[in-house]
Design an enzyme around this catalytic site. Structure first.
Site, short mmCIF file in Angstrom:
data_model
loop_
_atom_site.label_atom_id
_atom_site.label_comp_id
_atom_site.label_asym_id
_atom_site.label_seq_id
_atom_site.Cartn_x
_atom_site.Cartn_y
_atom_site.Cartn_z
CB THR A 1 -0.98 -0.12 1.40
OG1 THR A 1 -1.76 -1.06 1.00
CG2 THR A 1 -1.65 1.22 1.10
CB CYS B 1 24.67 3.39 7.19
SG CYS B 1 23.23 4.01 6.49
N1 PLP Z 1 22.67 5.80 -0.98
C1 PLP Z 1 23.26 6.92 -0.39
C2 PLP Z 1 24.32 7.68 -1.28
C3 PLP Z 1 22.96 7.40 0.90
O1 PLP Z 1 23.64 8.46 1.30
C4 PLP Z 1 21.94 6.93 1.76
C5 PLP Z 1 21.41 7.26 3.27
O2 PLP Z 1 22.54 7.57 3.89
C6 PLP Z 1 21.16 5.79 1.10
C7 PLP Z 1 21.71 5.29 -0.25
C8 PLP Z 1 20.17 4.97 1.88
O3 PLP Z 1 18.72 5.83 1.68
P1 PLP Z 1 17.68 5.57 2.74
O4 PLP Z 1 18.30 6.06 3.90
O5 PLP Z 1 16.62 6.55 2.13
O6 PLP Z 1 17.45 4.18 2.90
#
Ligand code: PLP
Length: 389
Positions: free
Chosen positions: A230, A333
């Site tokens: 959804t 991350c």
């Molecule tokens: N790709 C890049 C270059 C990013 O900087 C990030 C997030 O830090 C992502 C992908 C992942 O995006 P999302 O946080 O929306 O999952």
């Protein structure tokens, strides 16, 4: 007062985007897959958002697949193409984990970068052949801001891997580059709303040309069977508002933010020895020296990424936070993990220097006061850590 200098990790929601969301959660909450008038109204919201996103991204509305963010869009591009076409995926060594991990999972090839962080075109050529089904190189890097030469990459891929589709992760780029002009030759392009003043957990994959990735999320047939589930109608509507506002403000925002970033990077570098700024080259002429001793034209406007000799970034971030400065050591991350950044390792930084990295990332909401605070606090904090040994 908090000084938020971590906009590459996420941004504050734009007021207009928030305003667009609330009535769609409280009143216009119909499921767009339904048949009654509330459902049809929700579907119209999706249609409008799709048109806006298409225009910002230089695509057709039918080429926009709404996803649950950048990670999902990246995974859909890589895994979806490998499931559809078989073959080998290829990506650069500085991709976000959302690209690197699916590429490695599918037994793909990883291409070297130069010390400046740009894809090494010889290494790319070596990785290309008839078996390659998808090549993924980001528009701009999330740690360093380094912009990749996409046109050169596209030319090489079309010549040496003619069956391959080309994906670009544009998650960090939409604020600073006009994707309707710089990334039109690629087949697949990912974006994520929370990097440009939209909400978290919503993004899109542009699917152009002959590309038709197999759906990762199979279910209700939404997004023409390309992504079941959804729709997050309020989030999608807010993303479109944020994207349109970002694109409209870009001509003013880029020089404003670049000037703040230059002041920050030059100011910190002038105060301290042993500062290494990533992704820059020595300035060669008056035009490029106008903002300082280095040429930052190969980077997005918002990133000040520095490595300091003789300190560890964890301790630095702690001192900065005590002074109300929110920053990051590497990508959002991987901060907290005790491994140095894979991006800096790929650029040839030694381990000790990579452990001393600091990313100050600016955004649409960054003010002079934020930059002044960082200029006051960062050099003093680095000195203190160095004195402590
Ligand atoms: N790709 C890049 C270059 C990013 O900087 C990030 C997030 O830090 C992502 C992908 C992942 O995006 P999302 O946080 O929306 O999952």
């Amino acid at each position: 007062m908090t000084h938020y200098l971590d906009n590459a990790a996420t941004t504050a929601i734009r007021p207009a985007a928030l305003e667009a969301m609330v009535p769609l959660l409280s009143e216009g909450y119909g499921n767009p897959s339904g048949a009654h008038r509330m459902a049809r109204a929700a579907n119209r919201v999706l249609d409008d958002a799709r048109e806006t996103m298409a225009s910002v991204l230089g695509a057709e509305p039918g080429q926009i697949v709404f996803t649950g963010g950048g990670t999902e869009a990246d995974n859909l591009a890589i895994t979806g193409v490998v499931e559809r076409l078989g073959g080998v995926p290829v990506c650069s060594a500085v991709e976000h984990h959302a690209v690197l991990e699916p590429v490695e999972y599918h037994g793909g090839r990883v291409v070297d970068v130069t010390p400046t962080g740009i894809v090494d075109l010889d290494s790319l050529t070596d990785a290309l052949d008839e078996d390659v089904s998808v090549v993924s190189v980001m528009v701009a890097n999330n740690e360093t801001g380094v912009i990749q030469p996409l046109s050169d990459i596209v030319t090489l891929v079309r010549e040496y891997a003619p069956r391959a589709l080309i994906h670009t992760d544009a998650v960090q780029a939409l604020c600073w580059l006009d994707l309707s002009t710089v990334a039109t030759e690629v087949d697949l392009l990912s974006i994520s709303a929370h990097k440009f003043g939209g909400p978290k957990g919503v993004g899109a994959l542009v699917v152009r040309n002959r590309a038709e990735p197999t759906a990762l999320l199979k279910g209700g047939g939404q997004e023409r069977g390309r992504r079941g589930g959804t729709h997050n109608v309020a989030g999608i509507a807010a993303m479109a508002v944020a994207a349109a506002e970002t694109a409209e403000e870009r001509p003013v925002a880029v020089p404003r933010v670049a000037a703040l970033r230059d002041r920050l990077a030059d100011g910190i570098s002038a105060e301290l020895d042993g500062v290494h700024e990533s992704g820059v080259v020595p300035a060669t002429d008056a035009a490029t020296t106008a903002s300082g001793p280095v040429d930052r034209s190969g980077k997005t406007a918002n990133i000040c990424h520095l490595c300091f000799d003789g300190i560890e970034s964890e301790a630095l971030l702690f001192l900065l936070e005590k002074e109300d400065i929110m920053a990051s050591a590497a990508s959002s991350c991987s901060s907290g993990a005790m491994e140095p950044s894979h991006v800096l390792a790929a650029m040839g930084y030694d381990r000790a220097l990579a452990f001393g990295s600091l990313r100050l990332s600016l955004g649409y909401s960054t003010t002079d006061a934020d930059v002044e605070a960082a200029l006051r606090v960062v050099p003093a904090a680095v000195r203190r850590l160095r004195e402590r040994g």
